[in-house]
Write a protein that holds these residues in place. Structure first.
Motif, PDB file in Angstrom:
ATOM      1  N   ASN A  31       0.821  -1.207   0.000  1.00 32.03           N
ATOM      2  CA  ASN A  31       0.000   0.000   0.000  1.00 32.03           C
ATOM      3  C   ASN A  31       0.860   1.264   0.000  1.00 32.03           C
ATOM      4  OD1 ASN A  31      -2.316  -1.493  -0.074  1.00 32.03           O
ATOM      5  ND2 ASN A  31      -2.817  -1.238   2.084  1.00 32.03           N
ATOM      6  N   ILE A  34       1.944   1.724  -3.529  1.00 32.84           N
ATOM      7  CA  ILE A  34       0.823   2.214  -4.331  1.00 32.84           C
ATOM      8  C   ILE A  34       0.635   3.713  -4.099  1.00 32.84           C
ATOM      9  CG2 ILE A  34      -1.702   2.166  -4.576  1.00 32.84           C
ATOM     10  CD1 ILE A  34      -1.525  -0.891  -4.107  1.00 32.84           C
ATOM     11  N   GLU A  35       0.667   4.128  -2.835  1.00 32.06           N
ATOM     12  CA  GLU A  35       0.458   5.541  -2.507  1.00 32.06           C
ATOM     13  C   GLU A  35       1.564   6.421  -3.087  1.00 32.06           C
ATOM     14  OE1 GLU A  35       0.078   5.382   1.739  1.00 32.06           O
ATOM     15  OE2 GLU A  35      -1.814   4.277   1.598  1.00 32.06           O
ATOM     16  N   GLU A  36       2.802   5.952  -3.029  1.00 35.76           N
ATOM     17  CA  GLU A  36       3.921   6.728  -3.581  1.00 35.76           C
ATOM     18  C   GLU A  36       3.814   6.850  -5.098  1.00 35.76           C
ATOM     19  OE1 GLU A  36       7.374   4.667  -2.153  1.00 35.76           O
ATOM     20  OE2 GLU A  36       7.146   5.447  -0.118  1.00 35.76           O
ATOM     21  N   PHE A  38       1.083   6.503  -6.872  1.00 33.69           N
ATOM     22  CA  PHE A  38      -0.110   7.298  -7.160  1.00 33.69           C
ATOM     23  C   PHE A  38       0.221   8.789  -7.076  1.00 33.69           C
ATOM     24  CE2 PHE A  38      -3.981   9.557  -6.233  1.00 33.69           C
ATOM     25  CZ  PHE A  38      -4.959   8.911  -6.975  1.00 33.69           C
ATOM     26  N   ALA A  39       0.910   9.190  -6.009  1.00 34.42           N
ATOM     27  CA  ALA A  39       1.259  10.602  -5.819  1.00 34.42           C
ATOM     28  C   ALA A  39       2.121  11.111  -6.973  1.00 34.42           C
ATOM     29  CB  ALA A  39       1.985  10.788  -4.487  1.00 34.42           C
ATOM     30  N   ASP A  42      -0.228  11.346 -10.161  1.00 33.46           N
ATOM     31  CA  ASP A  42      -1.302  12.340 -10.052  1.00 33.46           C
ATOM     32  C   ASP A  42      -0.716  13.735 -10.279  1.00 33.46           C
ATOM     33  OD1 ASP A  42      -3.627  13.722  -9.497  1.00 33.46           O
ATOM     34  OD2 ASP A  42      -3.516  13.399  -7.334  1.00 33.46           O
ATOM     35  N   THR A  77      -9.184   6.341  -7.275  1.00 34.01           N
ATOM     36  CA  THR A  77      -8.517   6.873  -6.094  1.00 34.01           C
ATOM     37  C   THR A  77      -7.545   5.825  -5.549  1.00 34.01           C
ATOM     38  OG1 THR A  77     -10.199   6.024  -4.591  1.00 34.01           O
ATOM     39  CG2 THR A  77     -10.549   8.253  -5.493  1.00 34.01           C
ATOM     40  N   VAL A  78      -6.710   6.261  -4.629  1.00 35.15           N
ATOM     41  CA  VAL A  78      -5.772   5.337  -3.984  1.00 35.15           C
ATOM     42  C   VAL A  78      -6.541   4.209  -3.309  1.00 35.15           C
ATOM     43  CG1 VAL A  78      -4.083   5.076  -2.123  1.00 35.15           C
ATOM     44  CG2 VAL A  78      -3.977   7.058  -3.606  1.00 35.15           C
ATOM     45  N   ILE A  81      -7.671   1.595  -5.758  1.00 35.56           N
ATOM     46  CA  ILE A  81      -6.545   0.787  -6.265  1.00 35.56           C
ATOM     47  C   ILE A  81      -6.129  -0.216  -5.186  1.00 35.56           C
ATOM     48  CG2 ILE A  81      -4.151   0.827  -7.038  1.00 35.56           C
ATOM     49  CD1 ILE A  81      -4.780   3.646  -8.201  1.00 35.56           C
ATOM     50  N   GLU A  82      -6.038   0.231  -3.936  1.00 33.97           N
ATOM     51  CA  GLU A  82      -5.673  -0.669  -2.843  1.00 33.97           C
ATOM     52  C   GLU A  82      -6.724  -1.767  -2.661  1.00 33.97           C
ATOM     53  OE1 GLU A  82      -2.985   2.433  -0.224  1.00 33.97           O
ATOM     54  OE2 GLU A  82      -5.082   2.104   0.355  1.00 33.97           O
TER      55      GLU A  82
END
Length: 87
Positions: A31, A34-36, A38-39, A42, A77-78, A81-82
């Motif tokens: 996760n 994924i967040e990194e 995604f950022a 985006d 959104t994150v 995706i998660e």
């Protein structure tokens, strides 16, 4: 011989008891990745990833965009995706 059997059973029990924590660590690191990603993808920092943004920064998300965007909003959104990664 009896002592070796006890050791094997003990090691097996420890392995089984530790498995859930390994799984949690894997999900946490997944996760975070994924967040990194995604950022970085985006580009306008609105917390939403369009198909165009996904194609450039997260190609695997782009390949499954319609499956992730179940409401057909035109973005993911994150959290979505998660959630897909958890399936």
């Amino acid at each position: 011989m009896q002592l070796n059997l006890k050791r094997i059973v003990f090691i097996g029990a420890c392995t089984i008891l530790c498995m859930p924590s390994f799984s949690y660590a894997d999900n946490t690191s997944r996760n975070r990745e994924i967040e990194e990603r995604f950022a970085a993808a985006d580009k306008n920092h609105d917390g939403k990833l369009t198909l165009a943004e996904a194609q450039v920064g997260m190609p695997r998300v782009a390949a499954h965009f319609n499956e992730i965007d179940v409401d057909h909003k035109g973005y993911v959104t994150v959290a979505e995706i998660e959630a897909m990664a958890d399936r």
